[in-house]
Design a protein around this motif. Sequence first.
Motif, PDB file in Angstrom:
ATOM      1  N   TYR A  24     -52.101  10.453  58.529  1.00 61.70           N
ATOM      2  CA  TYR A  24     -51.019   9.492  58.701  1.00 61.70           C
ATOM      3  C   TYR A  24     -49.881  10.057  59.558  1.00 61.70           C
ATOM      4  O   TYR A  24     -49.003   9.311  60.001  1.00 61.70           O
ATOM      5  CB  TYR A  24     -50.467   9.038  57.348  1.00 61.70           C
ATOM      6  N   LEU A  25     -49.895  11.363  59.842  1.00 58.05           N
ATOM      7  CA  LEU A  25     -48.878  11.948  60.712  1.00 58.05           C
ATOM      8  C   LEU A  25     -49.215  11.761  62.191  1.00 58.05           C
ATOM      9  O   LEU A  25     -48.383  12.055  63.060  1.00 58.05           O
ATOM     10  CB  LEU A  25     -48.704  13.439  60.412  1.00 58.05           C
ATOM     11  N   LYS A  26     -50.427  11.295  62.479  1.00 53.19           N
ATOM     12  CA  LYS A  26     -50.835  10.959  63.852  1.00 53.19           C
ATOM     13  C   LYS A  26     -50.737  12.164  64.795  1.00 53.19           C
ATOM     14  O   LYS A  26     -50.112  12.097  65.858  1.00 53.19           O
ATOM     15  CB  LYS A  26     -49.978   9.804  64.395  1.00 53.19           C
ATOM     16  N   ILE A  27     -51.386  13.247  64.439  1.00 53.26           N
ATOM     17  CA  ILE A  27     -51.293  14.484  65.215  1.00 53.26           C
ATOM     18  C   ILE A  27     -51.807  14.324  66.653  1.00 53.26           C
ATOM     19  O   ILE A  27     -51.109  14.706  67.598  1.00 53.26           O
ATOM     20  CB  ILE A  27     -52.026  15.631  64.499  1.00 53.26           C
ATOM     21  N   PRO A  28     -53.021  13.781  66.885  1.00 57.92           N
ATOM     22  CA  PRO A  28     -53.462  13.683  68.285  1.00 57.92           C
ATOM     23  C   PRO A  28     -52.587  12.767  69.127  1.00 57.92           C
ATOM     24  O   PRO A  28     -52.378  13.018  70.320  1.00 57.92           O
ATOM     25  CB  PRO A  28     -54.896  13.157  68.183  1.00 57.92           C
ATOM     26  N   GLU A  29     -52.078  11.712  68.505  1.00 60.10           N
ATOM     27  CA  GLU A  29     -51.190  10.814  69.237  1.00 60.10           C
ATOM     28  C   GLU A  29     -49.906  11.546  69.650  1.00 60.10           C
ATOM     29  O   GLU A  29     -49.440  11.430  70.793  1.00 60.10           O
ATOM     30  CB  GLU A  29     -50.851   9.592  68.369  1.00 60.10           C
ATOM     31  N   LEU A  30     -49.347  12.310  68.716  1.00 58.44           N
ATOM     32  CA  LEU A  30     -48.144  13.078  69.019  1.00 58.44           C
ATOM     33  C   LEU A  30     -48.431  14.176  70.038  1.00 58.44           C
ATOM     34  O   LEU A  30     -47.597  14.457  70.909  1.00 58.44           O
ATOM     35  CB  LEU A  30     -47.573  13.700  67.738  1.00 58.44           C
ATOM     36  N   LEU A  31     -49.606  14.787  69.931  1.00 55.98           N
ATOM     37  CA  LEU A  31     -49.963  15.858  70.868  1.00 55.98           C
ATOM     38  C   LEU A  31     -50.103  15.314  72.288  1.00 55.98           C
ATOM     39  O   LEU A  31     -49.675  15.958  73.258  1.00 55.98           O
ATOM     40  CB  LEU A  31     -51.255  16.539  70.422  1.00 55.98           C
ATOM     41  N   ALA A  32     -50.687  14.133  72.430  1.00 52.74           N
ATOM     42  CA  ALA A  32     -50.817  13.518  73.751  1.00 52.74           C
ATOM     43  C   ALA A  32     -49.439  13.246  74.344  1.00 52.74           C
ATOM     44  O   ALA A  32     -49.196  13.494  75.539  1.00 52.74           O
ATOM     45  CB  ALA A  32     -51.622  12.220  73.645  1.00 52.74           C
ATOM     46  N   GLU A  33     -48.520  12.766  73.516  1.00 52.89           N
ATOM     47  CA  GLU A  33     -47.153  12.504  73.968  1.00 52.89           C
ATOM     48  C   GLU A  33     -46.445  13.812  74.335  1.00 52.89           C
ATOM     49  O   GLU A  33     -45.748  13.898  75.355  1.00 52.89           O
ATOM     50  CB  GLU A  33     -46.400  11.789  72.846  1.00 52.89           C
ATOM     51  N   TYR A  34     -46.619  14.815  73.505  1.00 49.98           N
ATOM     52  CA  TYR A  34     -46.030  16.142  73.719  1.00 49.98           C
ATOM     53  C   TYR A  34     -46.487  16.724  75.058  1.00 49.98           C
ATOM     54  O   TYR A  34     -45.674  17.233  75.841  1.00 49.98           O
ATOM     55  CB  TYR A  34     -46.445  17.031  72.551  1.00 49.98           C
ATOM     56  N   CYS A  35     -47.776  16.648  75.320  1.00 42.30           N
ATOM     57  CA  CYS A  35     -48.323  17.196  76.561  1.00 42.30           C
ATOM     58  C   CYS A  35     -47.839  16.419  77.786  1.00 42.30           C
ATOM     59  O   CYS A  35     -47.556  17.008  78.835  1.00 42.30           O
ATOM     60  CB  CYS A  35     -49.847  17.204  76.513  1.00 42.30           C
TER      61      CYS A  35
END
Length: 234
Positions: free
Chosen positions: A168-179
């Motif tokens: 529910y923390l949406k890690i891959p989504e956040l990682l894509a945004e981070y990158c």
Amino acid sequence: MGKDNIIKAMLSEKVSMTPNGFVADQLSPEQFADSYELFFDKILEISLSDIAGVEGYGEFNDDCKTEYGTCREFLIDTFAEAKEGYWFNWREMFETTVLEREFFEKYFKEMEGRIRYCEGNRYLVYNNTFFVNMITDGKTIVGFPDWSRSGICDFLLDFAIMDLNKPYLKIPELLAEYCKKRDIVIPDFKERFLCMAYYKGIDTLRWHASIDDTESCMSIMKSISELKDRLYAL
């Protein structure tokens, strides 16, 4: 030189093995949303470690050596039935536990079909980024005290474990945004993430089935089955 000292020598000074703070599992989703970049910074810092002289793939033994020559050998052999110890003849669990043969085989094949994207991507990995194993102050510190599962693999494994722990923390989504914000390009990001996530997902599923933790098994199966749609939507 002991295992922890060898690992410490690989790490930059930006990665702490003896952090001060509290267990990251105590963070609320809102608190994590405010500090996720700090977590990602430190995990990527681990991946930048100097592994010159370290060969192969897999978890480190006591001498900080790996067992496998290729990523494929590492991932596939993890599920070998003839392994001595806890997992000897583990496939009997299809008949004696909640572990579903059809589900396992489906995602084993999904993993296997993507190994080629991860092959050649060799990094130091913590391989234990469940939130109970990370220490933070929620502001400036994220540290990693227990390196017992560390080894060499695709660094996306560490992010996949975080997502498996708390989808529910949406890690891959956040990682894509981070990158994107940092102009970081991760070749074959989606397929590599899926490979690592399916590998760790079915391995963790197998563990929880072995201790009759049905609730966790249901949660893991839901997370695994929804991940591809999440990633392909990015």
